[in-house]
Design an enzyme around this catalytic site. Structure first.
Site, mmCIF file in Angstrom:
data_model
loop_
_atom_site.group_PDB
_atom_site.id
_atom_site.type_symbol
_atom_site.label_atom_id
_atom_site.label_comp_id
_atom_site.label_asym_id
_atom_site.label_seq_id
_atom_site.Cartn_x
_atom_site.Cartn_y
_atom_site.Cartn_z
ATOM 1 N N ASP A 112 41.342 35.110 36.193
ATOM 2 C CA ASP A 112 42.584 35.668 35.669
ATOM 3 C C ASP A 112 43.679 34.645 35.447
ATOM 4 O O ASP A 112 44.865 34.960 35.537
ATOM 5 C CB ASP A 112 43.084 36.757 36.625
ATOM 6 C CG ASP A 112 42.065 37.867 36.772
ATOM 7 O OD1 ASP A 112 41.474 38.235 35.752
ATOM 8 O OD2 ASP A 112 41.867 38.347 37.891
ATOM 9 N N ALA A 113 43.312 33.414 35.136
ATOM 10 C CA ALA A 113 44.345 32.396 35.030
ATOM 11 C C ALA A 113 44.450 31.736 33.662
ATOM 12 O O ALA A 113 45.266 30.850 33.478
ATOM 13 C CB ALA A 113 44.121 31.328 36.094
#
Lengths: 308, 308, 308, 308
Positions: B252-253
């Site tokens: 999720d980055a």
């Protein structure tokens, strides 16, 4: 009526933006950049031509925005650049080289002079006055003119000249004329209608063609006529909104610069809708004014091209 | 009318977009335009150089989008043009002329091949399958691969091949490897994680670097870990949202392509928030995928430049 | 795995929601609660009276929603409760005790039967079919009826009966009558107009009074007549939207249940606006339908009271 | 009370809300209604009990809002009613009859006293001062206290007392103590942190427990620590937002009252994001403050119940 704090009519020094934190924040990059604004009939090679002239004058492009209105067959370009010599000559060179009729100019972001017309509602005017106080408009409010005296106290608290031009017993034409006279002294680049509850006549609109910005309480579906928020309530709308637009002939038909909305529900009466509407109106008007004063808005017929 | 694709487990013919109204609508102007996509170190005169090469090859620019990442000192440009001869040669010419390292390519909008990874939630997958059926993606879904069999029925209703790759008893690395093997046959340009509930390992991410798009249920404030909607409920948030982003190391980055939100209130329990979240997730994922497949997205370090 | 419903033209078995993850999520608390729905002339003591009858029958209130339309002097109440005996008797008791005319009924959330009317656009229909497949509507789609055959394939992929009722060579009245005849067999509680491009006549509207839900592509400002998205483009709007409303006489004037909007800009041509509009339309229609099928919507003259 | 700093040149009289148009608009119906606010452990028959006591005292309910926090097993109710005698006795009667611990009180909407803490950013403070000037807060700002002198000029333009409490050379505890001392004279019901850039210690928070409202620049995903807008820029977010919340121990972890967001894109640098964020912050803070001062907000553990 409460006594008016001593502001009015005293000789006002030039307003100096107040120190605050954060300091007035320029759009990055810093103010050392300039703007070139071009619109002309569309044709092949325009970007190449324009960037070539800029390069010839030693300018480095920071960011371009371009748009072609295919219906009008017209090209629009906003170029932010750094460096460059002999820019007035560059403008002349472009004027000569581009297809005609062409508009070519350097942006004046930060240097525009504004006059605000208002009536009795304070929310939009106060929003603009606060931003003006802190140098956030990219322009300066030179005067507030109203057909009603009630906003004088607010205006002069912010050190801005206020002039009442009552309309009692006057025809619309005569009142428009009186307002135009009052405006003359302030040499405004743009007129902002901040809930000015008068319809401007054709002569007024023509005098400041393409330079009058209005805020309209428009809805889904749009309502016209008296008591728009009551109409919205009776129709049971779930969203209300506001529209900032340039004024052409007819108060509410010109090119749209910005719009925004806010949800409402059946618990909201007409007064609640009006209150919610006021918050949207003032933010949308301030945003549209910023876009205009940053030279981000071009007009193409009934549409506004907004390079945001 | 095309023959109806047979249901599951039969051999699937090539999917033919269904006739519908309105017909799949291309971005105006019509498909006779091409795209040139450039990114390279920033420097003076790039726009002039690139537009010059295009003009030399007889191409007429329809619309340009440009951006300079001042931190990375890198220039990005997406040019839509009509006409032009010898475009492959033009690309080579640009590759030779631009500062290095430069990426120069012609867009392939409409020709991308997609593989979708999913698990058990159907909403994002169904959204993509419907759009694929009607030719609205600017790409084609070649396969759906899942670690769970439950979405097979839905997938094959739409005539798209489905392949289950169960993870039971496998290490993450081994399962990733099995999925990579399954993907190979479909030669996907992009991988779409449509609520795929597995974290991809570094080898997988590296294999499809910059080509994996994920949808994440992110909130204000963002919640991590298990049961995000329950966390959101317990925190009493008033807005929930979703984020479509490219996958880098760590699920999720990566660079964010699109985000959207929806209001909630104290009456909404975790299940209500999850339901509202699903509507946002699927629309945001579909939007991000369209932007990618229309060649509107460039990656610059941790940021996605989106020319919308 | 469930048996796959046979494709078109075969006799359709009852549709079984597909297993998926997350499972169809009821509004919390779980389905053991019931709904009491009341509207009657406003007056003192109504809440006390109604809650007293419920308590007498052993019902525990979970959540109340109340509203008084002060213009119509009418009271509306939706009560979710658990437990209770002899509820039909409680309803009768309330009918006798409340000011007249009063409507009192138990909610049927989850048991409503829907018929969908469509024409050729697929986006709203597909949205409803996917939600129906997974049991997310709080209702079941019993049939899709269209004046055009093109959506048959999509509909039958989802195991829902499709019936074409062409309008060629028929008067509006005769076609309305034919559609009414076709509907009869499905005994729908509500009719959903999912981009049904015909104007319903008064007889049709009267037959399903207060039970027809429509989705309208409405804008800021609202546009009527042909080619609304082209009109929106030419007006240069910055926001487009959609409105779900009940149909009264005249297609687009009934009580509004839900509205939503999406921003657009000058880069968006009519086709882009239409595409963005479709995403909003389908989500707004699905939301409004859920609200109706969860017994959250009351009609009060031209307004819809929505207890969300 | 501190002396009022000399504004531009004059001695300032007590501020009187300015006449304006539209007049300060109460929520409909008009001010002749009262509010009863109750929260207590949940149990059967509470609504029936409470409405019975009101009826006994001759009060007519205008609108109820109720909520049950099922996790805390606690009941919340806000009742707006007209008429009624012996209301203090009714409150006592309810206190005795309800399950314990119960809170029962009459609303004081319109009578709350506020103190604002600020530092150097002006946008939130100016927003509150304008609303205060026109009587739109449902409360009155009694004082502005700051750890920095720069907002004195703005504050006193609006006729509100300003007091600087510098923190130089002081421990946090000592400075908190000095601010608490300064607040004492104004007997505030609520403390509003309008971009107050100091973290309050536990003793301060405890002194005004549940009565301190803060505005936080929170994002999707949320950013903590220094330079949040720079972090947001570097992460490439497409939406930024703001959160108004009650302060508990720790500055940014208390119950959320209101949130809103605004879209941004890759063209927006950190300064642009900060500017957009300021517009959201001030509107969200003003909205949350209105909700609190209209007695629409209850606290239930980490969540705020907002009866809007």
């Amino acid at each position: 009526m409460p006594s008016i704090p001593a502001m009015p009519n005293s000789s006002m020094p030039t307003i100096v933006p107040l120190p605050s934190e954060p300091a007035p924040q320029p759009t990055e990059p810093a103010g050392s950049t300039r703007l070139l604004l071009v619109d002309c009939p569309d044709g092949p090679g325009l970007v190449h031509l324009i960037t070539g002239v800029l390069a010839h004058h030693g300018a480095n492009i920071v960011i371009n925005h371009e748009y072609v209105d295919r219906h009008a067959v017209r090209f629009f370009m906003r170029t932010e650049f750094s460096g460059g010599d002999g820019l007035d000559e560059a403008v002349e060179r472009l004027r000569a080289a581009l297809p005609q009729p062409a508009n070519v100019r350097l942006g004046r972001s930060g240097a525009y002079r504004l006059a605000v017309l208002a009536t009795r509602e304070h929310h939009c005017l106060a929003e603009l006055l606060v931003r003006n106080l802190y140098g956030e408009l990219g322009a300066s409010i030179e005067a507030v003119i109203s057909n009603h005296p009630s906003l004088e106290t607010l205006t002069t608290r912010f050190g801005v000249p206020f002039q009442a031009v009552p309309h009692d017993g006057m025809t619309r034409e005569a009142h428009d004329e009186a307002v135009l006279d009052a405006l003359e002294a302030f040499a405004p680049d743009y007129i902002v209608l901040a809930k000015y509850m008068r319809v401007l006549g054709p002569a007024f609109v023509k005098r400041y063609e393409g330079r009058i910005l209005n805020i309209h309480h428009s809805f889904l579906p749009a309502f016209v006529g008296a008591n728009p928020y009551r109409q919205a309530f009776e129709r049971g709308v779930k969203i209300i909104g506001a529209t900032a637009h340039f004024v052409t002939e007819g108060l509410d038909a010109g090119p749209i610069v910005a719009q925004a909305v806010v949800p409402v529900d059946h618990n909201d009466g007409p007064a609640d809708m009006a209150r919610a509407g006021r918050d949207v109106e003032k933010i949308v008007l301030a945003k549209a004014l910023r876009l205009v004063c940053e030279d981000r808005v071009f007009l193409s017929g009934s549409r506004a091209i907004v390079f945001d």
